[in-house]
Design a protein around this motif. Sequence first.
Motif, short mmCIF file in Angstrom:
data_model
loop_
_atom_site.label_atom_id
_atom_site.label_comp_id
_atom_site.label_asym_id
_atom_site.label_seq_id
_atom_site.Cartn_x
_atom_site.Cartn_y
_atom_site.Cartn_z
N PHE A 215 0.88 -1.11 0.05
CA PHE A 215 0.03 0.05 0.05
C PHE A 215 0.79 1.34 -0.03
CE2 PHE A 215 -2.10 3.60 2.14
CZ PHE A 215 -3.33 3.60 1.31
N GLN A 216 0.84 1.97 -0.98
CA GLN A 216 1.81 3.27 -1.31
C GLN A 216 0.85 4.25 -1.55
OE1 GLN A 216 5.35 2.59 -3.53
NE2 GLN A 216 4.72 4.12 -4.83
N GLU A 217 0.87 5.36 -0.96
CA GLU A 217 -0.08 6.57 -1.35
C GLU A 217 0.63 7.49 -2.47
OE1 GLU A 217 -2.67 8.60 1.35
OE2 GLU A 217 -1.95 7.27 3.15
N SER A 218 1.98 7.64 -2.36
CA SER A 218 2.37 8.50 -3.28
C SER A 218 3.69 8.15 -4.01
CB SER A 218 2.85 9.90 -2.78
OG SER A 218 3.11 11.02 -3.88
N PRO A 219 3.82 7.78 -5.27
CA PRO A 219 2.58 7.51 -6.41
C PRO A 219 1.63 6.41 -5.98
CG PRO A 219 4.36 6.68 -7.15
CD PRO A 219 5.10 7.17 -5.86
N GLY A 257 -12.35 5.45 -6.60
CA GLY A 257 -13.13 6.31 -5.72
C GLY A 257 -12.63 6.73 -4.21
N ILE A 258 -11.47 5.77 -3.83
CA ILE A 258 -10.94 6.25 -2.67
C ILE A 258 -10.17 7.52 -2.63
CG2 ILE A 258 -9.68 5.48 -0.89
CD1 ILE A 258 -10.58 2.84 -1.01
N PHE A 259 -9.36 7.38 -3.96
CA PHE A 259 -8.38 8.56 -4.16
C PHE A 259 -8.81 9.51 -4.97
CE2 PHE A 259 -5.66 4.74 -2.70
CZ PHE A 259 -4.77 5.63 -1.74
N GLY A 260 -10.05 9.42 -5.61
CA GLY A 260 -10.46 10.48 -6.39
C GLY A 260 -9.92 10.74 -7.76
N CYS A 278 -5.07 -14.79 -6.88
CA CYS A 278 -5.01 -13.88 -7.82
C CYS A 278 -4.43 -12.53 -7.27
CB CYS A 278 -6.42 -13.32 -8.33
SG CYS A 278 -7.46 -14.69 -8.89
N GLU A 279 -3.53 -11.93 -7.83
CA GLU A 279 -2.68 -10.89 -7.52
C GLU A 279 -2.91 -9.51 -8.47
OE1 GLU A 279 1.36 -11.05 -5.60
OE2 GLU A 279 2.17 -9.71 -7.26
N PHE A 280 -3.52 -8.57 -7.77
CA PHE A 280 -3.90 -7.19 -8.68
C PHE A 280 -2.94 -6.04 -8.39
CE2 PHE A 280 -7.20 -10.08 -7.91
CZ PHE A 280 -8.03 -10.30 -9.30
N HIS A 281 -2.36 -5.47 -9.29
CA HIS A 281 -1.66 -4.16 -9.15
C HIS A 281 -2.49 -3.14 -9.65
CE1 HIS A 281 2.45 -6.29 -8.60
NE2 HIS A 281 1.62 -7.28 -8.61
N ILE A 282 -2.72 -1.98 -8.67
CA ILE A 282 -3.80 -1.12 -9.14
C ILE A 282 -2.92 0.31 -8.89
CG2 ILE A 282 -5.75 0.29 -8.50
CD1 ILE A 282 -6.28 -2.54 -7.02
N SER A 283 -2.78 1.03 -10.15
CA SER A 283 -2.14 2.38 -10.03
C SER A 283 -2.74 3.48 -10.69
CB SER A 283 -0.62 2.13 -10.77
OG SER A 283 -0.71 1.67 -11.93
#
Length: 287
Positions: A215-219, A257-260, A278-283
């Motif tokens: 979990f990384q907020e920036s980026p 939706g969380i980060f806008g 199942c591994e998902f990478h979201i960016s």
Amino acid sequence: VIPYSCIPIPINPFCTAIMMGKCMSYKLQLPLITKMKGDYWFFALRLRNRPGVLTKVAEVFAKANINILGGTHTVVEDGGFVDWITLTDFSKSKVKPSDIAEKLSRNPDVVRVDYGIKVIGGIGFPPFEVAIIFGEEKATIWRYIWLTSFLGSLIRYFKDSGQLFLYQAAYIAGYNISQWWKQSTATKDPLKLIQVAGEALKAFGWIRDYEIVRFQESPTLVVIRLFESFESQAYKKLKVSGGCYFMLGLLAGYVAGIFGVSMVAREEKCEAKGHGFCEFHISVYKA
């Protein structure tokens, strides 16, 4: 007594479950439809929301040698009342359902009693209207096999178009779900909101478990593992190639939706392809 943290990663723990012995999976059988294997009757009661009321009601059935096969109760009317719906078996009882209903109605905390059963083709249904509620709104139920068959057929017959449809539709749904959770929970913390989604997916039976690997907020970068999702299990059973496009879109839309900001997701590993999860990478989406 074993204290057991229910957080998949040791960051900002927010709940603890106290468990006796080893972990196990509990089952919730909704008393709405049943195969007739005895002298079954549905009962629906509206009760005053007071301590001990359910105990007194259950005692009426127990003293008449009536087995309670399953039930669920829900607080209604701003917390003043409880609706209790239960499936009972009168096979070993000499008391009639009408007598039980009459005895229950004598309790001043029992506001209303309905009972009966509608039998069609050996299947029993409640004769009264039952509304399934989640989050103060009506909900619906699909059997696991119906939903997996639907998804599998969509991919099998429509191929790339089906995959695109699933991703886009799920993305919009995921975004809307995130807004609902943001309003319904007492937190604005992005990590906790993702944990809420994971726990909800488990509670609804969509997955067996999940893990937030990164979990990384920036980026922004979120890596999530899902174990035994209904989608991956469907594709494995139906031998459909490809990835979990529904879950892919759902997670991407939820995090968006969380980060806008617009997000894009890719599935690095998939149980349908032989991996253990199942591994998902979201960016963040970059045009």
